[in-house]
Design a protein around this motif. Structure first.
Motif, PDB file in Angstrom:
ATOM      1  N   THR A   5      51.381  56.219 -28.977  1.00  5.27           N
ATOM      2  CA  THR A   5      50.237  57.067 -29.296  1.00  5.27           C
ATOM      3  C   THR A   5      50.664  58.206 -30.212  1.00  5.27           C
ATOM      4  O   THR A   5      49.975  58.517 -31.188  1.00  5.27           O
ATOM      5  CB  THR A   5      49.609  57.633 -28.013  1.00  5.27           C
ATOM      6  N   LYS A   6      51.798  58.816 -29.923  1.00  2.00           N
ATOM      7  CA  LYS A   6      52.311  59.880 -30.787  1.00  2.00           C
ATOM      8  C   LYS A   6      52.573  59.345 -32.192  1.00  2.00           C
ATOM      9  O   LYS A   6      52.260  60.003 -33.187  1.00  2.00           O
ATOM     10  CB  LYS A   6      53.607  60.459 -30.220  1.00  2.00           C
ATOM     11  N   LYS A   7      53.142  58.145 -32.247  1.00  2.00           N
ATOM     12  CA  LYS A   7      53.460  57.528 -33.531  1.00  2.00           C
ATOM     13  C   LYS A   7      52.180  57.265 -34.322  1.00  2.00           C
ATOM     14  O   LYS A   7      52.108  57.564 -35.523  1.00  2.00           O
ATOM     15  CB  LYS A   7      54.215  56.224 -33.264  1.00  2.00           C
ATOM     16  N   THR A   8      51.167  56.752 -33.672  1.00  2.00           N
ATOM     17  CA  THR A   8      49.900  56.466 -34.337  1.00  2.00           C
ATOM     18  C   THR A   8      49.240  57.751 -34.825  1.00  2.00           C
ATOM     19  O   THR A   8      48.701  57.795 -35.935  1.00  2.00           O
ATOM     20  CB  THR A   8      48.957  55.708 -33.389  1.00  2.00           C
ATOM     21  N   ILE A   9      49.287  58.799 -34.015  1.00  2.00           N
ATOM     22  CA  ILE A   9      48.691  60.068 -34.430  1.00  2.00           C
ATOM     23  C   ILE A   9      49.418  60.621 -35.656  1.00  2.00           C
ATOM     24  O   ILE A   9      48.785  61.116 -36.589  1.00  2.00           O
ATOM     25  CB  ILE A   9      48.672  61.068 -33.259  1.00  2.00           C
ATOM     26  N   ARG A  10      50.740  60.523 -35.677  1.00  2.00           N
ATOM     27  CA  ARG A  10      51.494  60.967 -36.860  1.00  2.00           C
ATOM     28  C   ARG A  10      51.081  60.183 -38.094  1.00  2.00           C
ATOM     29  O   ARG A  10      50.946  60.740 -39.188  1.00  2.00           O
ATOM     30  CB  ARG A  10      52.992  60.814 -36.619  1.00  2.00           C
ATOM     31  N   GLU A  11      50.891  58.877 -37.928  1.00  2.00           N
ATOM     32  CA  GLU A  11      50.511  58.031 -39.062  1.00  2.00           C
ATOM     33  C   GLU A  11      49.118  58.376 -39.565  1.00  2.00           C
ATOM     34  O   GLU A  11      48.878  58.421 -40.781  1.00  2.00           O
ATOM     35  CB  GLU A  11      50.590  56.559 -38.659  1.00  2.00           C
ATOM     36  N   VAL A  12      48.193  58.647 -38.644  1.00  2.00           N
ATOM     37  CA  VAL A  12      46.842  59.013 -39.054  1.00  2.00           C
ATOM     38  C   VAL A  12      46.849  60.392 -39.717  1.00  2.00           C
ATOM     39  O   VAL A  12      46.150  60.614 -40.712  1.00  2.00           O
ATOM     40  CB  VAL A  12      45.868  58.951 -37.853  1.00  2.00           C
ATOM     41  N   LEU A  13      47.645  61.318 -39.188  1.00  2.00           N
ATOM     42  CA  LEU A  13      47.753  62.635 -39.814  1.00  2.00           C
ATOM     43  C   LEU A  13      48.311  62.528 -41.235  1.00  2.00           C
ATOM     44  O   LEU A  13      47.864  63.236 -42.139  1.00  2.00           O
ATOM     45  CB  LEU A  13      48.625  63.566 -38.966  1.00  2.00           C
ATOM     46  N   LEU A  14      49.271  61.629 -41.434  1.00  2.00           N
ATOM     47  CA  LEU A  14      49.799  61.394 -42.779  1.00  2.00           C
ATOM     48  C   LEU A  14      48.706  60.840 -43.692  1.00  2.00           C
ATOM     49  O   LEU A  14      48.579  61.252 -44.847  1.00  2.00           O
ATOM     50  CB  LEU A  14      50.995  60.440 -42.739  1.00  2.00           C
ATOM     51  N   SER A  54      40.413  65.346 -30.490  1.00  2.00           N
ATOM     52  CA  SER A  54      39.338  65.248 -29.508  1.00  2.00           C
ATOM     53  C   SER A  54      39.148  63.803 -29.049  1.00  2.00           C
ATOM     54  O   SER A  54      38.968  63.540 -27.853  1.00  2.00           O
ATOM     55  CB  SER A  54      38.036  65.778 -30.107  1.00  2.00           C
ATOM     56  N   MET A  55      39.209  62.866 -29.991  1.00  2.00           N
ATOM     57  CA  MET A  55      39.093  61.452 -29.629  1.00  2.00           C
ATOM     58  C   MET A  55      40.259  61.003 -28.760  1.00  2.00           C
ATOM     59  O   MET A  55      40.073  60.278 -27.784  1.00  2.00           O
ATOM     60  CB  MET A  55      39.011  60.590 -30.879  1.00  2.00           C
ATOM     61  N   LYS A  56      41.457  61.463 -29.088  1.00  2.00           N
ATOM     62  CA  LYS A  56      42.630  61.108 -28.301  1.00  2.00           C
ATOM     63  C   LYS A  56      42.497  61.617 -26.870  1.00  2.00           C
ATOM     64  O   LYS A  56      42.745  60.886 -25.911  1.00  2.00           O
ATOM     65  CB  LYS A  56      43.895  61.660 -28.948  1.00  2.00           C
ATOM     66  N   LEU A  57      42.058  62.860 -26.712  1.00  2.00           N
ATOM     67  CA  LEU A  57      41.889  63.419 -25.366  1.00  2.00           C
ATOM     68  C   LEU A  57      40.771  62.718 -24.596  1.00  2.00           C
ATOM     69  O   LEU A  57      40.906  62.465 -23.399  1.00  2.00           O
ATOM     70  CB  LEU A  57      41.611  64.920 -25.453  1.00  2.00           C
ATOM     71  N   SER A  58      39.685  62.394 -25.292  1.00  2.00           N
ATOM     72  CA  SER A  58      38.571  61.706 -24.649  1.00  2.00           C
ATOM     73  C   SER A  58      38.984  60.326 -24.153  1.00  2.00           C
ATOM     74  O   SER A  58      38.659  59.933 -23.027  1.00  2.00           O
ATOM     75  CB  SER A  58      37.400  61.555 -25.617  1.00  2.00           C
ATOM     76  N   ILE A  59      39.699  59.595 -24.978  1.00  2.00           N
ATOM     77  CA  ILE A  59      40.122  58.245 -24.597  1.00  2.00           C
ATOM     78  C   ILE A  59      41.127  58.309 -23.454  1.00  2.00           C
ATOM     79  O   ILE A  59      41.056  57.526 -22.509  1.00  2.00           O
ATOM     80  CB  ILE A  59      40.691  57.499 -25.817  1.00  2.00           C
ATOM     81  N   THR A  60      42.055  59.265 -23.527  1.00  2.00           N
ATOM     82  CA  THR A  60      43.040  59.410 -22.458  1.00  2.00           C
ATOM     83  C   THR A  60      42.365  59.728 -21.135  1.00  2.00           C
ATOM     84  O   THR A  60      42.701  59.151 -20.098  1.00  2.00           O
ATOM     85  CB  THR A  60      44.057  60.518 -22.813  1.00  2.00           C
ATOM     86  N   PHE A 111      39.183  57.349 -43.629  1.00  2.00           N
ATOM     87  CA  PHE A 111      40.170  56.795 -44.550  1.00  2.00           C
ATOM     88  C   PHE A 111      41.507  56.603 -43.844  1.00  2.00           C
ATOM     89  O   PHE A 111      42.140  55.543 -43.942  1.00  2.00           O
ATOM     90  CB  PHE A 111      40.336  57.727 -45.755  1.00  2.00           C
ATOM     91  N   ALA A 112      41.948  57.632 -43.116  1.00  2.00           N
ATOM     92  CA  ALA A 112      43.249  57.580 -42.454  1.00  2.00           C
ATOM     93  C   ALA A 112      43.293  56.495 -41.384  1.00  2.00           C
ATOM     94  O   ALA A 112      44.333  55.862 -41.181  1.00  2.00           O
ATOM     95  CB  ALA A 112      43.575  58.937 -41.840  1.00  2.00           C
ATOM     96  N   ALA A 113      42.185  56.279 -40.709  1.00  2.00           N
ATOM     97  CA  ALA A 113      42.146  55.225 -39.688  1.00  2.00           C
ATOM     98  C   ALA A 113      42.292  53.845 -40.332  1.00  2.00           C
ATOM     99  O   ALA A 113      42.969  52.968 -39.788  1.00  2.00           O
ATOM    100  CB  ALA A 113      40.849  55.308 -38.898  1.00  2.00           C
ATOM    101  N   TYR A 114      41.685  53.674 -41.494  1.00  2.00           N
ATOM    102  CA  TYR A 114      41.779  52.380 -42.172  1.00  2.00           C
ATOM    103  C   TYR A 114      43.147  52.131 -42.795  1.00  2.00           C
ATOM    104  O   TYR A 114      43.603  50.991 -42.856  1.00  2.00           O
ATOM    105  CB  TYR A 114      40.691  52.233 -43.242  1.00  2.00           C
ATOM    106  N   VAL A 115      43.801  53.163 -43.282  1.00  3.50           N
ATOM    107  CA  VAL A 115      45.095  52.966 -43.938  1.00  3.50           C
ATOM    108  C   VAL A 115      46.273  53.158 -42.977  1.00  3.50           C
ATOM    109  O   VAL A 115      47.423  53.105 -43.415  1.00  3.50           O
ATOM    110  CB  VAL A 115      45.274  53.867 -45.181  1.00  3.50           C
ATOM    111  N   GLN A 116      46.004  53.368 -41.699  1.00  3.99           N
ATOM    112  CA  GLN A 116      47.075  53.586 -40.715  1.00  3.99           C
ATOM    113  C   GLN A 116      48.103  52.459 -40.717  1.00  3.99           C
ATOM    114  O   GLN A 116      49.307  52.732 -40.642  1.00  3.99           O
ATOM    115  CB  GLN A 116      46.485  53.805 -39.323  1.00  3.99           C
ATOM    116  N   PRO A 117      47.718  51.172 -40.818  1.00  4.27           N
ATOM    117  CA  PRO A 117      48.757  50.132 -40.881  1.00  4.27           C
ATOM    118  C   PRO A 117      49.688  50.296 -42.088  1.00  4.27           C
ATOM    119  O   PRO A 117      50.881  50.015 -42.004  1.00  4.27           O
ATOM    120  CB  PRO A 117      47.959  48.834 -40.979  1.00  4.27           C
TER     121      PRO A 117
END
Length: 133
Positions: A5-14, A54-60, A111-117
């Motif tokens: 999850t931390k890794k994914t958040i870093r990737e989306v932030l990038l 907010s989405m991360k906290l909601s899902i958790t 955009f970041a969610a789509y380019v995360q891979p």
């Protein structure tokens, strides 16, 4: 928080940062008031980052609920959108920033969610090169 999850958040932030850098160029070229244009873009990007967390906290939280998790997720989604509408309304009413560029900044999360891979591969490639030295 799980390491993936931390890794994914870093990737989306990038991805958000890359989007804001790319979107900043046309804003600087085509807007009359550069400060309002860039300010709107940055506030929209900051709101996108806050929506991500907010989405991360909601899902958790929903994952640990016994029942009512889908209603909770729906409520939080509507709350996030109402906050975005309120923010757009306040900024539009007072005219502090450019609403169009602020709206463009909100889309940095999409955009970041789509380019995360792709950002995942980019980070993996950069870390393997760094470890290879």
């Amino acid at each position: 928080m799980v390491d993936s999850t931390k890794k994914t958040i870093r990737e989306v932030l990038l991805g958000i940062a890359i989007y804001l850098l790319i979107a900043s160029v046309p804003v600087l070229i085509f807007t009359n008031d550069k400060v309002k244009g860039e300010g709107g873009l940055l506030i929209g990007g900051a709101a996108a980052v806050l929506m991500l967390f907010s989405m991360k906290l909601s899902i958790t939280k929903a994952m640990h609920m016994q029942k009512g998790h889908s209603a909770y997720l729906g409520f939080m989604s509507v709350a996030r959108m109402l906050i975005v509408v309120a923010l757009l309304g306040v900024i539009g009413w007072f005219g502090w920033l450019n609403l169009i560029t602020m709206f463009v900044g909100f889309f940095s999360l999409k955009f970041a969610a789509y380019v995360q891979p792709f950002t995942e591969k980019l980070i993996a490639k950069a870390t393997t090169k760094k470890q290879g030295r």
